[in-house]
Enzyme design. Sequence first.
Site, PDB file in Angstrom:
ATOM      1  N   ARG A  66       0.823  -1.219   0.000  1.00 63.39           N
ATOM      2  CA  ARG A  66       0.000   0.000   0.000  1.00 63.39           C
ATOM      3  C   ARG A  66       0.851   1.260   0.000  1.00 63.39           C
ATOM      4  NH1 ARG A  66      -3.007  -3.897   2.803  1.00 63.39           N
ATOM      5  NH2 ARG A  66      -1.850  -3.442   4.713  1.00 63.39           N
ATOM      6  N   GLU A 103       5.442 -12.291  14.585  1.00 61.72           N
ATOM      7  CA  GLU A 103       5.000 -12.974  15.808  1.00 61.72           C
ATOM      8  C   GLU A 103       5.531 -14.411  15.811  1.00 61.72           C
ATOM      9  OE1 GLU A 103       0.837 -12.486  16.183  1.00 61.72           O
ATOM     10  OE2 GLU A 103       0.777 -13.413  18.167  1.00 61.72           O
TER      11      GLU A 103
HETATM   12  P1  AMP Z   1       4.465  -3.732  11.212  1.00 62.96           P
HETATM   13  O1  AMP Z   1       5.685  -4.282  10.536  1.00 62.96           O
HETATM   14  O2  AMP Z   1       3.996  -4.584  12.357  1.00 62.96           O
HETATM   15  O3  AMP Z   1       4.638  -2.279  11.608  1.00 62.96           O
HETATM   16  O4  AMP Z   1       3.275  -3.824  10.167  1.00 62.96           O
HETATM   17  C1  AMP Z   1       3.152  -2.873   9.179  1.00 62.96           C
HETATM   18  C2  AMP Z   1       2.695  -3.455   7.868  1.00 62.96           C
HETATM   19  O5  AMP Z   1       1.604  -4.357   8.039  1.00 62.96           O
HETATM   20  C3  AMP Z   1       2.194  -2.343   6.978  1.00 62.96           C
HETATM   21  O6  AMP Z   1       2.639  -2.597   5.654  1.00 62.96           O
HETATM   22  C4  AMP Z   1       0.684  -2.381   7.107  1.00 62.96           C
HETATM   23  O7  AMP Z   1       0.093  -2.140   5.866  1.00 62.96           O
HETATM   24  C5  AMP Z   1       0.380  -3.798   7.609  1.00 62.96           C
HETATM   25  N1  AMP Z   1      -0.522  -3.797   8.779  1.00 62.96           N
HETATM   26  C6  AMP Z   1      -0.190  -4.163  10.043  1.00 62.96           C
HETATM   27  N2  AMP Z   1      -1.234  -4.076  10.868  1.00 62.96           N
HETATM   28  C7  AMP Z   1      -2.270  -3.624  10.131  1.00 62.96           C
HETATM   29  C8  AMP Z   1      -3.651  -3.304  10.418  1.00 62.96           C
HETATM   30  N3  AMP Z   1      -4.178  -3.421  11.660  1.00 62.96           N
HETATM   31  N4  AMP Z   1      -4.409  -2.853   9.402  1.00 62.96           N
HETATM   32  C9  AMP Z   1      -3.896  -2.710   8.168  1.00 62.96           C
HETATM   33  N5  AMP Z   1      -2.635  -2.998   7.833  1.00 62.96           N
HETATM   34  C10 AMP Z   1      -1.811  -3.449   8.797  1.00 62.96           C
END
Ligand code: AMP
Length: 182
Positions: A66, A103
């Site tokens: 995205r 995780e």
């Molecule tokens: P992180 O690496 O945990 O910060 O996750 C970020 C990535 O996962 C981004 O590319 C987001 O688009 C996706 N992502 C994680 N959690 C969500 C959520 N609750 N809703 C939408 N996209 C998420």
Amino acid sequence: MELNEIQLKVINDSIRDIPDFPKPGIMFKDITTLLNNKEAYSTLMTHLHDRYKGYELDYIAGIDARGFIFGAALAQMLNVGFVPIRKKGKLPFETIGEEYSLEYGTDEVEIHIDAFHNKKGARVLMIDDLIATGGTAIAAAKLINKLEAECVESCFILGLDFLDGKANLEKITPVYRILGIN
Ligand code: AMP
């Protein structure tokens, strides 16, 4: 210029919450309803253009997938190049990669070795839709640094403020997130 309360509400209200997607307990923030809402999308992109036009950027790096949408649109508005940072195995030319923990298990993001035309100190804005744990963004920022470019800021529409992602990423690069979720 800062977004005012009405503009923040337009953007916030355009994002759809999908409970238990892709698995139970996750509240998925669906930005497709921001993209097909011309007022919200335009308010967001005009704001980002306004914020970053003075940053003297050389490139925008968008995170799979995205981050490509917002990053590519903003790059065109700012007249700078766009660079995709992709999940492992998607980029066709020579790459470098960076692993990060999930995780359960690990994942990896990659960038083309010549993405910034070997320009040392290239000024790069990194962008994605959302920061949660920060794992993806931290790995992506490390890739930018490995290519000897400078990640001058990382930008997100949404931040899950109950997680430590923003604080951890801030150890590597400044973080701008438009909306915080508690
Ligand atoms: P992180 O690496 O945990 O910060 O996750 C970020 C990535 O996962 C981004 O590319 C987001 O688009 C996706 N992502 C994680 N959690 C969500 C959520 N609750 N809703 C939408 N996209 C998420």
